[in-house]
Design a protein around this motif. Structure first.
Motif, PDB file in Angstrom:
ATOM      1  N   GLU A  31       0.820  -1.212   0.000  1.00  0.00           N
ATOM      2  CA  GLU A  31       0.000   0.000   0.000  1.00  0.00           C
ATOM      3  C   GLU A  31       0.854   1.264   0.000  1.00  0.00           C
ATOM      4  OE1 GLU A  31      -3.820  -1.997   2.307  1.00  0.00           O
ATOM      5  OE2 GLU A  31      -2.308  -0.925   3.487  1.00  0.00           O
ATOM      6  N   VAL A  32       1.960   1.236   0.732  1.00  0.00           N
ATOM      7  CA  VAL A  32       2.835   2.412   0.742  1.00  0.00           C
ATOM      8  C   VAL A  32       3.538   2.544  -0.609  1.00  0.00           C
ATOM      9  CG1 VAL A  32       4.980   1.440   1.702  1.00  0.00           C
ATOM     10  CG2 VAL A  32       4.367   3.784   2.216  1.00  0.00           C
ATOM     11  N   LEU A  33       3.823   1.434  -1.262  1.00  0.00           N
ATOM     12  CA  LEU A  33       4.527   1.470  -2.543  1.00  0.00           C
ATOM     13  C   LEU A  33       3.699   2.110  -3.650  1.00  0.00           C
ATOM     14  CD1 LEU A  33       6.112  -2.107  -2.547  1.00  0.00           C
ATOM     15  CD2 LEU A  33       7.237   0.047  -2.003  1.00  0.00           C
ATOM     16  N   ILE A  34       2.381   1.930  -3.621  1.00  0.00           N
ATOM     17  CA  ILE A  34       1.530   2.422  -4.709  1.00  0.00           C
ATOM     18  C   ILE A  34       0.803   3.720  -4.362  1.00  0.00           C
ATOM     19  CG2 ILE A  34       1.240   0.139  -5.734  1.00  0.00           C
ATOM     20  CD1 ILE A  34      -1.638   0.150  -4.491  1.00  0.00           C
ATOM     21  N   LEU A  35       1.225   4.386  -3.313  1.00  0.00           N
ATOM     22  CA  LEU A  35       0.575   5.617  -2.878  1.00  0.00           C
ATOM     23  C   LEU A  35       0.735   6.703  -3.942  1.00  0.00           C
ATOM     24  CD1 LEU A  35       0.716   6.793   0.744  1.00  0.00           C
ATOM     25  CD2 LEU A  35       0.774   8.461  -1.077  1.00  0.00           C
ATOM     26  N   ARG A  36      -0.376   7.359  -4.295  1.00  0.00           N
ATOM     27  CA  ARG A  36      -0.394   8.445  -5.275  1.00  0.00           C
ATOM     28  C   ARG A  36      -1.177   9.621  -4.690  1.00  0.00           C
ATOM     29  NH1 ARG A  36      -3.484   5.887 -10.176  1.00  0.00           N
ATOM     30  NH2 ARG A  36      -4.948   5.705  -8.462  1.00  0.00           N
ATOM     31  N   PRO A  37      -0.847  10.852  -5.078  1.00  0.00           N
ATOM     32  CA  PRO A  37      -1.601  12.003  -4.565  1.00  0.00           C
ATOM     33  C   PRO A  37      -3.103  11.911  -4.828  1.00  0.00           C
ATOM     34  CG  PRO A  37       0.415  12.752  -5.605  1.00  0.00           C
ATOM     35  CD  PRO A  37       0.303  11.273  -5.883  1.00  0.00           C
ATOM     36  N   CYS A  38      -3.503  11.349  -5.956  1.00  0.00           N
ATOM     37  CA  CYS A  38      -4.936  11.269  -6.275  1.00  0.00           C
ATOM     38  C   CYS A  38      -5.694  10.314  -5.363  1.00  0.00           C
ATOM     39  CB  CYS A  38      -5.142  10.876  -7.738  1.00  0.00           C
ATOM     40  SG  CYS A  38      -4.593   9.204  -8.155  1.00  0.00           S
ATOM     41  N   ASP A  39      -4.984   9.482  -4.621  1.00  0.00           N
ATOM     42  CA  ASP A  39      -5.621   8.525  -3.715  1.00  0.00           C
ATOM     43  C   ASP A  39      -5.798   9.083  -2.302  1.00  0.00           C
ATOM     44  OD1 ASP A  39      -5.635   6.565  -5.757  1.00  0.00           O
ATOM     45  OD2 ASP A  39      -3.578   5.986  -5.258  1.00  0.00           O
ATOM     46  N   SER A  86       0.747  10.036 -10.461  1.00  0.00           N
ATOM     47  CA  SER A  86       2.053   9.388 -10.380  1.00  0.00           C
ATOM     48  C   SER A  86       2.310   8.880  -8.958  1.00  0.00           C
ATOM     49  CB  SER A  86       3.159  10.348 -10.804  1.00  0.00           C
ATOM     50  OG  SER A  86       3.266  11.419  -9.896  1.00  0.00           O
ATOM     51  N   TYR A  87       3.150   7.899  -8.858  1.00  0.00           N
ATOM     52  CA  TYR A  87       3.473   7.317  -7.557  1.00  0.00           C
ATOM     53  C   TYR A  87       4.352   8.269  -6.758  1.00  0.00           C
ATOM     54  CZ  TYR A  87       1.575   3.160  -9.682  1.00  0.00           C
ATOM     55  OH  TYR A  87       0.740   2.281 -10.296  1.00  0.00           O
ATOM     56  N   SER A  91      11.477   4.583  -7.471  1.00  0.00           N
ATOM     57  CA  SER A  91      12.886   4.238  -7.284  1.00  0.00           C
ATOM     58  C   SER A  91      13.791   5.079  -8.177  1.00  0.00           C
ATOM     59  CB  SER A  91      13.111   2.747  -7.521  1.00  0.00           C
ATOM     60  OG  SER A  91      12.682   2.384  -8.812  1.00  0.00           O
ATOM     61  N   SER A  92      13.285   5.535  -9.328  1.00  0.00           N
ATOM     62  CA  SER A  92      14.107   6.359 -10.218  1.00  0.00           C
ATOM     63  C   SER A  92      14.445   7.710  -9.598  1.00  0.00           C
ATOM     64  CB  SER A  92      13.392   6.581 -11.555  1.00  0.00           C
ATOM     65  OG  SER A  92      12.200   7.307 -11.360  1.00  0.00           O
ATOM     66  N   GLU A  93      13.673   8.139  -8.615  1.00  0.00           N
ATOM     67  CA  GLU A  93      13.910   9.418  -7.962  1.00  0.00           C
ATOM     68  C   GLU A  93      14.738   9.277  -6.687  1.00  0.00           C
ATOM     69  OE1 GLU A  93      10.012  10.985  -7.278  1.00  0.00           O
ATOM     70  OE2 GLU A  93       9.704  11.448  -9.388  1.00  0.00           O
ATOM     71  N   SER A  94      15.075   8.063  -6.335  1.00  0.00           N
ATOM     72  CA  SER A  94      15.840   7.832  -5.120  1.00  0.00           C
ATOM     73  C   SER A  94      17.221   8.452  -5.244  1.00  0.00           C
ATOM     74  CB  SER A  94      15.988   6.326  -4.860  1.00  0.00           C
ATOM     75  OG  SER A  94      16.909   6.102  -3.822  1.00  0.00           O
ATOM     76  N   ASP A  95      17.719   8.986  -4.148  1.00  0.00           N
ATOM     77  CA  ASP A  95      19.060   9.556  -4.157  1.00  0.00           C
ATOM     78  C   ASP A  95      20.124   8.463  -4.291  1.00  0.00           C
ATOM     79  OD1 ASP A  95      18.292   8.699  -1.617  1.00  0.00           O
ATOM     80  OD2 ASP A  95      19.544  10.155  -0.569  1.00  0.00           O
ATOM     81  N   ARG A  96      19.706   7.210  -4.240  1.00  0.00           N
ATOM     82  CA  ARG A  96      20.647   6.095  -4.374  1.00  0.00           C
ATOM     83  C   ARG A  96      20.341   5.229  -5.588  1.00  0.00           C
ATOM     84  NH1 ARG A  96      21.071   4.488   2.029  1.00  0.00           N
ATOM     85  NH2 ARG A  96      21.695   6.548   2.652  1.00  0.00           N
ATOM     86  N   SER A  97      19.453   5.694  -6.471  1.00  0.00           N
ATOM     87  CA  SER A  97      19.042   4.894  -7.623  1.00  0.00           C
ATOM     88  C   SER A  97      20.151   4.808  -8.655  1.00  0.00           C
ATOM     89  CB  SER A  97      17.790   5.489  -8.265  1.00  0.00           C
ATOM     90  OG  SER A  97      17.436   4.746  -9.399  1.00  0.00           O
ATOM     91  N   THR A 102      15.339   3.065 -16.471  1.00  0.00           N
ATOM     92  CA  THR A 102      14.427   1.921 -16.610  1.00  0.00           C
ATOM     93  C   THR A 102      13.288   1.926 -15.603  1.00  0.00           C
ATOM     94  OG1 THR A 102      15.809   0.550 -15.183  1.00  0.00           O
ATOM     95  CG2 THR A 102      16.251   0.452 -17.558  1.00  0.00           C
ATOM     96  N   THR A 103      13.353   2.797 -14.614  1.00  0.00           N
ATOM     97  CA  THR A 103      12.326   2.774 -13.566  1.00  0.00           C
ATOM     98  C   THR A 103      11.515   4.060 -13.484  1.00  0.00           C
ATOM     99  OG1 THR A 103      13.928   3.514 -11.912  1.00  0.00           O
ATOM    100  CG2 THR A 103      13.638   1.131 -12.165  1.00  0.00           C
ATOM    101  N   VAL A 104      11.695   4.970 -14.435  1.00  0.00           N
ATOM    102  CA  VAL A 104      10.972   6.244 -14.403  1.00  0.00           C
ATOM    103  C   VAL A 104       9.466   5.989 -14.390  1.00  0.00           C
ATOM    104  CG1 VAL A 104      10.464   8.352 -15.695  1.00  0.00           C
ATOM    105  CG2 VAL A 104      12.821   7.554 -15.505  1.00  0.00           C
ATOM    106  N   GLY A 105       8.791   6.607 -13.431  1.00  0.00           N
ATOM    107  CA  GLY A 105       7.343   6.498 -13.322  1.00  0.00           C
ATOM    108  C   GLY A 105       6.837   5.260 -12.617  1.00  0.00           C
ATOM    109  N   LYS A 106       7.718   4.339 -12.291  1.00  0.00           N
ATOM    110  CA  LYS A 106       7.305   3.098 -11.634  1.00  0.00           C
ATOM    111  C   LYS A 106       7.516   3.204 -10.127  1.00  0.00           C
ATOM    112  CE  LYS A 106       8.462   0.249 -15.613  1.00  0.00           C
ATOM    113  NZ  LYS A 106       9.314  -0.816 -16.129  1.00  0.00           N
TER     114      LYS A 106
END
Length: 182
Positions: A31-39, A86-87, A91-97, A102-106
């Motif tokens: 549930e935390v992984l798929i959290l989006r502002p619209c939810d 958007s989620y 992971s693409s936005e992680s400071d350690r990614s 390959t992970t943009v938007g996921k």
């Protein structure tokens, strides 16, 4: 929780916020992984609600509502300033990614989230724990402070014969609990 505090310096900011949200709300890792502002619904009573786009019991026709108190809102607020669909935690936005292209938007994957925590546990010199243990820790805290029924409703647990009236009554209880604990 000392084990949680020990890992926080060893994870990215996104993972840190995901951990804190789970600990404060009792939401499932998925549930935390798929959290989006619209939810998210920012209610006027000061307690926000999060209705995941999909959840574990939806195939049974169940509704899942996660209540977000003041502390959870403070952790989440900076992650809501994005496209509403958007989620929040990508992971693409992680400071350690390392795999940004390959992970943009996921959203983060469950195994990546769990691995980040396990690695942080090793760095912190503590026994490894999993994201789902945050849900159990939250449940224990709520049960100790507010009783079994409060823990049941905050976690979204119900039996097949639970009535509409019972669910509404418990939604009010869940909102009251998170307003008190953050």
């Amino acid at each position: 929780n000392a084990d949680v505090a020990a890992v926080l310096p060893h994870v990215s900011k996104q993972i840190e916020v995901m951990i804190e949200l789970q600990l404060l709300t009792g939401m499932r890792p998925g549930e935390v992984l798929i959290l989006r502002p619209c939810d998210i619904t920012m209610r006027t009573d000061g307690v926000w609600t999060y209705r995941p786009e999909s959840h574990k019991t939806e195939h049974h026709g169940k509704d899942r509502v996660v209540f977000l108190g003041e502390k959870a809102q403070a952790f989440l607020r900076p992650w809501l300033d994005r496209d509403p669909d958007s989620y929040c935690f990508q992971s693409s936005e992680s400071d350690r990614s390392k795999n940004r292209s390959t992970t943009v938007g996921k959203p983060y994957r469950r195994d990546s989230y769990a691995l980040a925590i396990r690695r942080a546990c090793v760095k912190a010199g503590i026994d490894p724990w999993s994201p789902n243990q945050l849900r159990h820790t939250h449940a224990t805290l709520v049960r100790e402070q507010f009783g079994l029924e409060a823990a049941q409703v905050v976690l979204g647990h119900s039996r097949a014969d639970v009535t509409q009236l019972y669910a509404e009554r418990n939604h009010a209880l869940a909102a009251e609990v998170v307003a008190k604990i953050g």
